[in-house]
Every structure is written in structure tokens, then in C-alpha cells.
Design a protein around this motif. Sequence first.
Motif, PDB file in Angstrom:
ATOM      1  N   TYR A  51      49.900 -10.482  36.841  1.00  0.00           N
ATOM      2  CA  TYR A  51      50.764  -9.844  37.838  1.00  0.00           C
ATOM      3  C   TYR A  51      49.999  -8.762  38.614  1.00  0.00           C
ATOM      4  N   GLY A  52      48.728  -8.578  38.259  1.00  0.00           N
ATOM      5  CA  GLY A  52      47.928  -7.571  38.933  1.00  0.00           C
ATOM      6  C   GLY A  52      48.057  -6.191  38.314  1.00  0.00           C
ATOM      7  N   ILE A  53      48.638  -6.123  37.117  1.00  0.00           N
ATOM      8  CA  ILE A  53      48.834  -4.837  36.444  1.00  0.00           C
ATOM      9  C   ILE A  53      47.592  -4.512  35.615  1.00  0.00           C
ATOM     10  N   ASP A  54      47.037  -3.354  35.848  1.00  0.00           N
ATOM     11  CA  ASP A  54      45.850  -2.899  35.124  1.00  0.00           C
ATOM     12  C   ASP A  54      46.289  -2.313  33.787  1.00  0.00           C
ATOM     13  N   VAL A  55      46.269  -3.152  32.754  1.00  0.00           N
ATOM     14  CA  VAL A  55      46.685  -2.718  31.419  1.00  0.00           C
ATOM     15  C   VAL A  55      45.762  -3.371  30.396  1.00  0.00           C
ATOM     16  N   SER A  56      45.514  -2.655  29.300  1.00  0.00           N
ATOM     17  CA  SER A  56      44.640  -3.188  28.251  1.00  0.00           C
ATOM     18  C   SER A  56      45.360  -3.167  26.902  1.00  0.00           C
ATOM     19  N   PHE A  57      44.762  -3.838  25.956  1.00  0.00           N
ATOM     20  CA  PHE A  57      45.278  -3.843  24.592  1.00  0.00           C
ATOM     21  C   PHE A  57      45.398  -2.412  24.067  1.00  0.00           C
ATOM     22  N   ILE A  58      44.368  -1.609  24.310  1.00  0.00           N
ATOM     23  CA  ILE A  58      44.355  -0.221  23.834  1.00  0.00           C
ATOM     24  C   ILE A  58      45.514   0.571  24.437  1.00  0.00           C
ATOM     25  N   ASP A  59      45.764   0.366  25.744  1.00  0.00           N
ATOM     26  CA  ASP A  59      46.875   1.070  26.401  1.00  0.00           C
ATOM     27  C   ASP A  59      48.179   0.834  25.641  1.00  0.00           C
ATOM     28  N   LEU A  60      48.428  -0.426  25.304  1.00  0.00           N
ATOM     29  CA  LEU A  60      49.690  -0.765  24.641  1.00  0.00           C
ATOM     30  C   LEU A  60      49.689  -0.355  23.171  1.00  0.00           C
ATOM     31  N   ALA A  61      48.557  -0.507  22.509  1.00  0.00           N
ATOM     32  CA  ALA A  61      48.480  -0.200  21.077  1.00  0.00           C
ATOM     33  C   ALA A  61      48.801   1.267  20.793  1.00  0.00           C
ATOM     34  N   GLU A  62      48.575   2.128  21.774  1.00  0.00           N
ATOM     35  CA  GLU A  62      48.817   3.558  21.576  1.00  0.00           C
ATOM     36  C   GLU A  62      50.276   3.951  21.772  1.00  0.00           C
ATOM     37  N   LEU A  63      51.116   3.014  22.236  1.00  0.00           N
ATOM     38  CA  LEU A  63      52.512   3.354  22.543  1.00  0.00           C
ATOM     39  C   LEU A  63      53.447   2.850  21.450  1.00  0.00           C
ATOM     40  N   PRO A  64      54.470   3.658  21.085  1.00  0.00           N
ATOM     41  CA  PRO A  64      55.292   3.379  19.917  1.00  0.00           C
ATOM     42  C   PRO A  64      56.500   2.450  20.123  1.00  0.00           C
ATOM     43  N   SER A  65      56.783   2.039  21.348  1.00  0.00           N
ATOM     44  CA  SER A  65      57.973   1.197  21.543  1.00  0.00           C
ATOM     45  C   SER A  65      57.798   0.282  22.747  1.00  0.00           C
ATOM     46  N   PHE A  66      58.594  -0.783  22.770  1.00  0.00           N
ATOM     47  CA  PHE A  66      58.592  -1.677  23.928  1.00  0.00           C
ATOM     48  C   PHE A  66      59.039  -0.935  25.185  1.00  0.00           C
ATOM     49  N   GLN A  67      59.949   0.002  25.014  1.00  0.00           N
ATOM     50  CA  GLN A  67      60.425   0.789  26.158  1.00  0.00           C
ATOM     51  C   GLN A  67      59.260   1.541  26.802  1.00  0.00           C
TER      52      GLN A  67
END
Length: 89
Positions: A51-67
Amino acid sequence: MPAALTPQQFRVDLAELLYQEPEEVDLDDNPVGAGLDSLRVVTLVERWQEYGIDVSFIDLAELPSFQRWWHLLDERQRARQEAGHHGDV
């Protein structure tokens, strides 16, 4: 530019890898606690990068919820869209 990632599509993507229906996904859940392993997270990252979103595994791994995931994705998606509009003359 690909279509924007919507909150509904975000839920569909999560539900697919959690083996749930989209309405069953609790956005307050912790991704690991909900059953997402690292391979599934990488699958989602790759899907959302389409979708053109600049996101990485690390970005998500650091966040505690789907929200929190959604807030990050939406924020980066908006930043990309705004940057694209500034390039239009």
C-alpha cells in the motif's frame, strides 16, 4: 499509487492470519498474545508495504496492541499521501 489501507481492510488482514472473522478481531489485543508469530507479522508488513506504507517488523514488534498498529500505519499512510500532494504542481 495503490489504494489506501482502510480500517476495514486492516481488520480483514489481521483476521485472515488469526483465523477469525474480521468482527472478531479485538484491536485491544496484544499481537503475540492473540497468536501472531513473527512469520505472520512479516507477511502483514509485506502486505501493508504494498500500500506504500513505510513500516517494518521492528516498528510493529515494539507496539503492544493492534490498535497501536493501526495508528502507526494510518499516520505513515497520511504522511505519504501529504508528501505526494506537495509534489503536485
